[in-house]
Design an enzyme around this catalytic site. Structure first.
Site, PDB file in Angstrom:
ATOM      1  N   HIS A 107     -38.376  37.625 -20.169  1.00 39.39           N
ATOM      2  CA  HIS A 107     -38.158  36.200 -19.590  1.00 39.39           C
ATOM      3  C   HIS A 107     -37.572  35.464 -21.126  1.00 39.39           C
ATOM      4  O   HIS A 107     -37.268  34.301 -20.622  1.00 39.39           O
ATOM      5  CB  HIS A 107     -39.482  35.786 -19.331  1.00 39.39           C
ATOM      6  CG  HIS A 107     -40.137  36.257 -18.248  1.00 39.39           C
ATOM      7  ND1 HIS A 107     -39.906  35.284 -17.260  1.00 39.39           N
ATOM      8  CD2 HIS A 107     -40.291  37.236 -17.896  1.00 39.39           C
ATOM      9  CE1 HIS A 107     -40.673  35.834 -16.135  1.00 39.39           C
ATOM     10  NE2 HIS A 107     -40.675  37.205 -16.489  1.00 39.39           N
ATOM     11  N   ASP A 115     -33.760  29.044 -25.573  1.00 43.36           N
ATOM     12  CA  ASP A 115     -34.629  29.015 -24.506  1.00 43.36           C
ATOM     13  C   ASP A 115     -34.292  30.157 -23.446  1.00 43.36           C
ATOM     14  O   ASP A 115     -32.963  30.284 -23.127  1.00 43.36           O
ATOM     15  CB  ASP A 115     -34.975  27.861 -23.737  1.00 43.36           C
ATOM     16  CG  ASP A 115     -36.135  27.589 -23.257  1.00 43.36           C
ATOM     17  OD1 ASP A 115     -36.807  28.682 -22.767  1.00 43.36           O
ATOM     18  OD2 ASP A 115     -36.708  26.469 -23.167  1.00 43.36           O
TER      19      ASP A 115
HETATM   20  C1  GDG Z   1     -40.750  31.253 -20.578  1.00 39.30           C
HETATM   21  C2  GDG Z   1     -39.305  31.002 -21.216  1.00 39.30           C
HETATM   22  C3  GDG Z   1     -38.449  30.910 -19.147  1.00 39.30           C
HETATM   23  C4  GDG Z   1     -45.184  22.240 -18.725  1.00 39.30           C
HETATM   24  N1  GDG Z   1     -46.188  21.489 -18.815  1.00 39.30           N
HETATM   25  C5  GDG Z   1     -46.803  21.343 -17.869  1.00 39.30           C
HETATM   26  C6  GDG Z   1     -46.453  22.149 -16.763  1.00 39.30           C
HETATM   27  N2  GDG Z   1     -45.323  22.829 -17.336  1.00 39.30           N
HETATM   28  C7  GDG Z   1     -44.687  23.893 -16.557  1.00 39.30           C
HETATM   29  C8  GDG Z   1     -43.276  23.309 -16.491  1.00 39.30           C
HETATM   30  C9  GDG Z   1     -42.569  24.731 -16.388  1.00 39.30           C
HETATM   31  C10 GDG Z   1     -43.241  25.665 -17.136  1.00 39.30           C
HETATM   32  O1  GDG Z   1     -44.301  24.974 -17.728  1.00 39.30           O
HETATM   33  C11 GDG Z   1     -42.589  26.001 -18.569  1.00 39.30           C
HETATM   34  O2  GDG Z   1     -41.471  26.901 -18.056  1.00 39.30           O
HETATM   35  P1  GDG Z   1     -40.389  26.861 -19.259  1.00 39.30           P
HETATM   36  O3  GDG Z   1     -39.210  27.859 -18.397  1.00 39.30           O
HETATM   37  O4  GDG Z   1     -39.796  25.674 -19.425  1.00 39.30           O
HETATM   38  O5  GDG Z   1     -40.706  27.559 -20.519  1.00 39.30           O
HETATM   39  P2  GDG Z   1     -41.778  28.757 -21.051  1.00 39.30           P
HETATM   40  O6  GDG Z   1     -43.232  28.504 -20.859  1.00 39.30           O
HETATM   41  O7  GDG Z   1     -41.489  28.781 -22.457  1.00 39.30           O
HETATM   42  O8  GDG Z   1     -41.461  30.161 -20.232  1.00 39.30           O
HETATM   43  C12 GDG Z   1     -38.633  30.211 -20.423  1.00 39.30           C
HETATM   44  C13 GDG Z   1     -39.739  31.056 -18.293  1.00 39.30           C
HETATM   45  O9  GDG Z   1     -40.733  31.951 -19.221  1.00 39.30           O
HETATM   46  C14 GDG Z   1     -39.472  31.633 -17.096  1.00 39.30           C
HETATM   47  O10 GDG Z   1     -38.722  32.945 -17.038  1.00 39.30           O
HETATM   48  O11 GDG Z   1     -37.583  29.806 -18.379  1.00 39.30           O
HETATM   49  O12 GDG Z   1     -37.345  30.395 -21.189  1.00 39.30           O
HETATM   50  O13 GDG Z   1     -39.604  30.719 -22.591  1.00 39.30           O
HETATM   51  O14 GDG Z   1     -42.583  25.282 -14.968  1.00 39.30           O
HETATM   52  O15 GDG Z   1     -43.247  22.728 -15.300  1.00 39.30           O
HETATM   53  N3  GDG Z   1     -46.866  22.346 -15.506  1.00 39.30           N
HETATM   54  C15 GDG Z   1     -47.818  21.442 -15.082  1.00 39.30           C
HETATM   55  N4  GDG Z   1     -48.216  20.577 -16.215  1.00 39.30           N
HETATM   56  C16 GDG Z   1     -47.808  20.353 -17.339  1.00 39.30           C
HETATM   57  O16 GDG Z   1     -48.475  19.325 -18.104  1.00 39.30           O
HETATM   58  N5  GDG Z   1     -48.376  21.488 -14.276  1.00 39.30           N
END
Ligand code: GDG
Length: 504
Positions: free
Chosen positions: A174, A383
């Site tokens: 990921h 990222d």
């Molecule tokens: C890893 C990789 C890759 C955040 N704050 C709240 C909330 N979130 C949710 C977002 C989004 C998720 O968390 C974060 O996803 P990301 O992709 O931005 O980042 P990582 O957590 O680092 O994930 C990344 C991912 O895996 C998938 O493969 O894209 O690159 O680092 O969905 O919405 N959700 C809620 N409240 C919040 O305050 N409900």
């Protein structure tokens, strides 16, 4: 855990039917009591696949073990068996907080300055993977298709091969995979590369990550690039290709459409009194470039008389994460102080330019907040994909969409070149992009948004899951090394790992 014995026997009887999907991930979204927050897009997509073909989801319970030899806890819901195991405090510290989050995470996000490159936690990483593999082995059937998730479990397939499993095993990484000169600093690098070779199919977020990985094999002299995503290394042939992850696009868009009724969204709108909103949403993590984003926003405000006058607000939603890791605890303090300085410098009695919230929002509130924000600032320093970029786009009003400002170092940029692309280290450039976003004519906003929306509608998370599993279901046997049959015989000596001499 409820009625463990009964559930175990249900799991065993189900295990008798062929062709299950087995997902392995560090944390398992075991359904809990009603009222708990809804699972995220990845959990929904994988659950859908597990439900349709019957399956097992296996991993860490997230709990500290009280027993020396903790048992596997089972729970069945519908067609899915969830099986989780507790870990000892030492294993959590060394495998999870240690090697996974203080070595692999920073190195893969190009942050050698934050990595602990001593060999201290290497053995624990392999030891815990072996423990998990041995527990999983007891639950596996020969025709199960196994899909391992993420950087916590790189060695999982190699231990399963050692135990004699010839199943198809796929892996999805990921986070970014760095260029070979960076990756080579990982302690036990050669052993990590060898572990990868036990999979049939390795998925990365972008073609660049897959290319970096293939180059690691060739540069270190352990493998060759066979073209068309195929590589050969350590006596095995396997595929390393890009499978960009996505979100539940239609559901997210629908959530956003109805979210104006959400109380958090209403309160936010009221408090803004008509002033424009810019939004940032990230786990509190150094890879997300939160400090640089705040500085870029401050530069924008300082340079733009119109922004000052319009009292533009940046809402930065940042739930805390990994607070047990020292680099994260330090960062929490540092970012909070920095927001204080910026607000002190720019704010007024009736205007707080940066609203910094460490609380997690509900998905509905988040969808609604994305929709009311004129600009989505997604500016990580590095990222894997960044799902927030996709969520921001999915949440927009088609008749009046906001503008996505996106880091060139987020995996999402490969699919969304229609965003305003910025180098997040360059504060002036990001500030100018925010300015441009505010000035962008409706027609251009609509065109850019439509192009990005088309992409994430075509590749939503269900599609991502389906495509990966389809490819994993393909023929791998005929690509094995000549003279060997599939699986355990293909370079993996049953029960005798061939790296014992390398000091496990
Ligand atoms: C890893 C990789 C890759 C955040 N704050 C709240 C909330 N979130 C949710 C977002 C989004 C998720 O968390 C974060 O996803 P990301 O992709 O931005 O980042 P990582 O957590 O680092 O994930 C990344 C991912 O895996 C998938 O493969 O894209 O690159 O680092 O969905 O919405 N959700 C809620 N409240 C919040 O305050 N409900």
């Amino acid at each position: 855990m409820v009625q463990i014995d009964l559930l175990k026997s249900q799991a065993e009887s189900r295990a008798a039917s062929p062709g299950r999907l087995v997902v392995v991930s560090n944390r398992v979204p075991v359904p809990t009591a009603a009222g708990s927050p809804p699972p995220g897009g990845l959990a929904v997509a994988l659950s859908g696949a597990l439900e349709s073909q019957g399956g097992l989801w296996f991993g860490w319970s997230g709990k500290v073990a009280t027993d020396k030899d903790p048992e596997v806890h089972h729970q069945s819901v519908g067609n899915i068996d969830y099986a989780v195991v507790d870990l000892s405090r030492r294993d959590i510290d060394e495998y999870y907080h240690g090697f996974a989050n203080r070595v692999l995470w920073p190195v893969c996000h190009y942050r050698l300055d934050l990595a602990d490159l001593s060999r201290r936690d290497v053995n624990a990483y392999f030891r815990v993977n072996e423990q998990f593999a041995r527990r999983l082995a007891r639950l596996l059937k020969p025709d199960d298709v196994i899909w391992v998730q993420d950087y916590h479990f790189i060695p999982m397939a190699s231990f399963l091969r050692d135990l004699g499993f010839a199943n198809k095993i796929g892996f999805f990484y990921h986070i970014p995979w760095p260029p070979s000169d960076l990756a080579a600093v990982i302690p036990a690098y050669d052993r990590i590369l060898k572990s990868f070779s036990a999979y049939n199919l390795i998925g990365f977020q972008t073609p660049v990550d897959a290319e970096n990985f293939r180059a690691c094999l060739t540069r270190s002299g352990v493998g060759s690039d066979l073209g068309g995503d195929w590589v050969s290394a350590f006596g095995r042939k396997f595929r390393a290709a890009a499978f960009p992850i996505s979100i539940e696009t239609a559901t997210f868009a629908q959530d956003a459409r109805v979210a104006e009724k959400n109380v958090v969204v209403k309160r936010t709108l009221q408090s803004l009194e008509g002033h424009p909103l810019v939004i940032g949403v990230d786990r509190l993590d150094y890879s997300k470039g939160i400090r640089e984003r705040i500085d870029s926003f401050a530069t924008f405000v300082e340079k733009s008389a119109a922004a000052m006058k319009a009292r533009v607000t940046l809402l930065q939603i940042t739930p805390k994460s990994r607070s047990e890791v020292p680099e994260y605890a330090e960062m929490q303090r540092e970012v909070a102080e920095h927001v204080g300085h910026v607000n002190g410098r720019l704010g007024d009695v009736d205007w707080t330019p940066v609203r910094y919230v460490n609380k997690a929002m509900s998905r509905s509130a988040l969808a609604g907040l994305y929709r009311i924000a004129k600009v989505g600032l997604v500016t990580p320093l590095r990222d894997g994909m960044n799902l927030v970029a996709k969520e921001y786009v999915a949440a927009q009003n088609p008749d009046d969409p906001g503008v996505l400002v996106l880091s060139r170092f987020a995996g999402a940029v490969h699919e969304m070149p229609e965003a305003l692309i910025v180098n997040p280290y360059n504060l002036e450039e990001t500030a100018s992009a925010i300015q441009r976003a505010f000035e962008m004519p409706l027609r251009e906003r609509k065109e850019r948004w439509r192009a990005m929306m088309d992409t994430i509608e075509a590749n939503d998370v269900e599609n991502w899951c389906r495509v990966f599993l389809h490819e994993l279901g393909g023929r791998f046997e005929d690509r094995e090394v000549a003279g060997a049959t599939a699986g355990a015989a293909a370079g993996w000596r049953v029960g005798v790992p061939d790296w014992t001499a390398a000091g496990r």
